[in-house]
Design a protein around this motif. Structure first.
Motif, mmCIF file in Angstrom:
data_model
loop_
_atom_site.group_PDB
_atom_site.id
_atom_site.type_symbol
_atom_site.label_atom_id
_atom_site.label_comp_id
_atom_site.label_asym_id
_atom_site.label_seq_id
_atom_site.Cartn_x
_atom_site.Cartn_y
_atom_site.Cartn_z
ATOM 1 N N THR A 1 -2.850 -6.885 4.315
ATOM 2 C CA THR A 1 -1.405 -6.705 4.399
ATOM 3 C C THR A 1 -1.107 -5.413 5.138
ATOM 4 O OG1 THR A 1 -1.135 -7.887 2.317
ATOM 5 C CG2 THR A 1 0.707 -6.529 3.037
ATOM 6 N N LYS A 2 -0.289 -5.526 6.177
ATOM 7 C CA LYS A 2 0.004 -4.379 7.033
ATOM 8 C C LYS A 2 1.002 -3.410 6.393
ATOM 9 C CE LYS A 2 1.072 -3.261 11.787
ATOM 10 N NZ LYS A 2 1.334 -3.775 13.120
ATOM 11 N N ASN A 3 1.999 -3.938 5.702
ATOM 12 C CA ASN A 3 3.034 -3.107 5.093
ATOM 13 C C ASN A 3 2.430 -2.269 3.971
ATOM 14 O OD1 ASN A 3 5.158 -2.515 2.985
ATOM 15 N ND2 ASN A 3 6.448 -3.289 4.656
ATOM 16 N N THR A 4 2.616 -0.962 4.027
ATOM 17 C CA THR A 4 1.996 -0.043 3.073
ATOM 18 C C THR A 4 2.456 -0.298 1.638
ATOM 19 O OG1 THR A 4 1.841 1.640 4.787
ATOM 20 C CG2 THR A 4 1.625 2.385 2.514
ATOM 21 N N VAL A 5 3.750 -0.470 1.446
ATOM 22 C CA VAL A 5 4.267 -0.657 0.089
ATOM 23 C C VAL A 5 3.784 -1.981 -0.493
ATOM 24 C CG1 VAL A 5 6.354 -0.899 -1.305
ATOM 25 C CG2 VAL A 5 6.278 0.808 0.505
ATOM 26 N N VAL A 6 3.812 -3.033 0.285
ATOM 27 C CA VAL A 6 3.351 -4.342 -0.200
ATOM 28 C C VAL A 6 1.852 -4.305 -0.469
ATOM 29 C CG1 VAL A 6 3.136 -6.793 0.364
ATOM 30 C CG2 VAL A 6 5.223 -5.563 0.964
ATOM 31 N N SER A 7 1.097 -3.674 0.422
ATOM 32 C CA SER A 7 -0.345 -3.555 0.226
ATOM 33 C C SER A 7 -0.650 -2.750 -1.039
ATOM 34 C CB SER A 7 -0.981 -2.892 1.439
ATOM 35 O OG SER A 7 -2.369 -2.746 1.260
ATOM 36 N N ALA A 8 0.093 -1.675 -1.252
ATOM 37 C CA ALA A 8 -0.092 -0.868 -2.466
ATOM 38 C C ALA A 8 0.239 -1.692 -3.701
ATOM 39 C CB ALA A 8 0.779 0.378 -2.415
ATOM 40 N N PHE A 9 1.332 -2.453 -3.644
ATOM 41 C CA PHE A 9 1.687 -3.306 -4.779
ATOM 42 C C PHE A 9 0.576 -4.303 -5.076
ATOM 43 C CE2 PHE A 9 3.351 -7.471 -6.091
ATOM 44 C CZ PHE A 9 3.687 -7.160 -7.398
ATOM 45 N N LEU A 10 0.037 -4.937 -4.059
ATOM 46 C CA LEU A 10 -1.038 -5.909 -4.272
ATOM 47 C C LEU A 10 -2.295 -5.228 -4.825
ATOM 48 C CD1 LEU A 10 -0.546 -8.085 -1.086
ATOM 49 C CD2 LEU A 10 -0.196 -8.812 -3.454
#
Length: 95
Positions: free
Chosen positions: A52-61
């Motif tokens: 996942t490229k998006n930092t916030v989404v990647s952090a959430f995952l």
């Protein structure tokens, strides 16, 4: 201003808060048998975070994956807490 850090902190707090009752309810209703579902959820979330490229989404995952994986140990610890009488044990139903 950059809000990513605050968003990630809030997501972490909420995810941990959500998983606490999930572990308790899972152990109460199903025992430790569904531990493998937590494993699959954890692996899937961590792998998805890697792509996942998006930092916030990647952090959430990543946080979600870590919470799933941590919950495996907590599920077995919850069983011990029930045996000690710290949490209620599900009554056996008569057939």
């Amino acid at each position: 201003m950059y809000f990513e850090g605050i968003i990630i902190a809030i997501v972490t707090f909420l995810t941990i808060g959500i998983f606490h009752p999930i572990v308790i309810k899972t152990e109460y209703h199903f025992g430790t048998r569904p531990w493998w579902l937590f494993l699959l959820g954890g692996i899937a979330s961590v792998v998805a975070a890697l792509f996942t490229k998006n930092t916030v989404v990647s952090a959430f995952l990543g946080i979600l994956g870590a919470s799933f994986l941590w919950s495996i140990g907590e599920l077995f610890e919850q069983r011990k807490r029930v045996e000690k009488g710290w949490f209620p044990k599900k009554p056996r139903t008569k057939k």
